[in-house]
Design an enzyme around this catalytic site. Sequence first.
Site, PDB file in Angstrom:
ATOM      1  N   SER A 230       0.816  -1.215   0.000  1.00  0.00           N
ATOM      2  CA  SER A 230       0.000   0.000   0.000  1.00  0.00           C
ATOM      3  C   SER A 230       0.849   1.264   0.000  1.00  0.00           C
ATOM      4  CB  SER A 230      -0.962  -0.036   1.196  1.00  0.00           C
ATOM      5  OG  SER A 230      -1.921   0.983   1.125  1.00  0.00           O
TER       6      SER A 230
ATOM      7  N   ASP B 101      -5.946   2.123  -3.528  1.00  0.00           N
ATOM      8  CA  ASP B 101      -7.206   1.876  -2.832  1.00  0.00           C
ATOM      9  C   ASP B 101      -7.581   3.022  -1.904  1.00  0.00           C
ATOM     10  OD1 ASP B 101      -5.362   1.479  -0.804  1.00  0.00           O
ATOM     11  OD2 ASP B 101      -6.166  -0.450  -0.149  1.00  0.00           O
TER      12      ASP B 101
END
Length: 446
Positions: free
Chosen positions: A100, A245
Amino acid sequence: MRKYFGTDGIRGRANGIITPELALKVGQAAGLVFQRGDHRHRVVIGKDTRLSGYMIETALVAGFTSVGMDVLLLGPVPTPAVAMLTRSMRADIGVMISASHNPFEDNGIKLFGPDGFKLNDEVEREIEALIDAELHKRLAASSDLGRAKRIESVHARYIEFAKRTLPRSVTLEGLRVVVDCANGAAYRVAPETLWELGADVISIGVEPDGFNINKAVGSTAPTALVEMVRERRADIGIALDGDADRVLIVDEKGHVVDGDQLMAVVARSWKEDERLTQPGIVATIMSNLGLERFLGGLGLGLARTAVGDRYVLEHMREHGYNLGGEQSGHIIMSDYTTTGDGLVAALQILSVVQRSGKPVSEVCHCFDPLPQILKNVRYRSGEPLRHDAVVTVIEQARGRLGQSGRLVIRPSGTEPVIRVMAEGDDRNLVAEVVDEVVEAVSKAAA
C-alpha cells in the site's frame, strides 16, 4: 494475536518478513482452503510496482500451482481491480501483492475471497494454521499441477469498470486535473480513465522504477501534487497511494482534503439523491468529531469501527450501509466496489463538482475539523499499554478531555508503533494530553 496477518493482509520487509518461502506457503495454504467444489480452481494475482513484486509473484505462483490451482497473472493493477476481477473472472481467490502506502522496501500479500471481499478473521486463521503445517502430503499429483498465464486485457477492463460508475451524461470536459499515481499500481489506468472521460489531465508519479513507489509522491506525500496544482492552475488534484485503494484531493487553492471531508461530500450528495441505504455512514475511531457533527446536522449518523477498511466494510455489510471509509482516504462505495477504490471515489467527487458548478474548495469543505493531533511511539517488543503508569495517565487524559473530545490509543496493525490520537475543541488541551500520553508510553517502551 495472529502470527502472520495484520489489519490488511500480511505485510513486512521484503526478504525479511515477506520471503519467497513464506509466499510459497501462503499460496499453498490459501489454495488448499479455497479448493471447494469439483471445478477447475483458479486464482488471480495482481501487484503494484515494487521491485520485490517479481520475487513474491513467482513464489506465489509456485505455491498455488503446486496444490493444483491455475494462476491468472494480472501484472501491475490497483487493489480494487484485483477485487473486481476476482469476481468477474470467477476465480476462487484473488491476491494483491502490495504494501500500500509503505516504502518500496516493504511488501505484502492481500487476499480476496471469490466474492471479491477481503477475508474475515476466521478464514485468515485457517490459512495461518496451514502455513505452519506439513503440506508436502497435500500437494497435487504431477498430472494435476496448475497452469499459469498472463492476462493482457486487464487495464482496459478496469478502465471500463471505473467509467461505468458514472452516468453516461457525466463528462469531465472543462476540468484541468492533476493526478498523482504515487509511481504505483494506477500509473497507467488512472490518467487514461480521466482522459477518456474528457478531462485535461496532467500526470505525476507515473514513472515507476521499482524503487520510487510512494517516494515524495502519492496520498501520503501530497506536497508535489499541491505544487503542481498551483503551478498549472488546475481545478483539482487527485492523490492515490501505491495500490490505489485510497485517495486524497487537493483543491484549486492547493489545500489538501482528507477522507473525512470526502465522505461528507458523498454522504450529502447521496442523501439529496436518496441513494443512501441507511441514514448514515460508517467510519473508524480515527475520523474527526467534526464529521460526526456535520452528519448529525444532516440527520445522518456515524457508526464507528476499529481502524482498517476491512472492519468498516464488515460493519457496512452486516448493517446494510453503502458508504463508509477512513480519514486516510479509503472510501468504500458498496454500490460499485467490494473494497476501497481511490479512482472510483475520485470520480464520484468529480461528478459532484461538475453538477454543482462550484469550485472544489467550496464543494469539498463541508465542516471545520476539530483540532486533532496524532503522534506515534515506536517500540521493539512487549506491551507498553499494559503498564500501570500508562493506564493511569490514559485514564487521567480521558477525564481531562471529558465530553468535548476523544482520546484513541492503539497499536498499529502494520508496523511496531503505538498511535496516540486526541481531538477536542481546545487545541492546547489536546496537545497537552497527547504529549502526556506519549511521554508515558515512551518510558514504558524504553
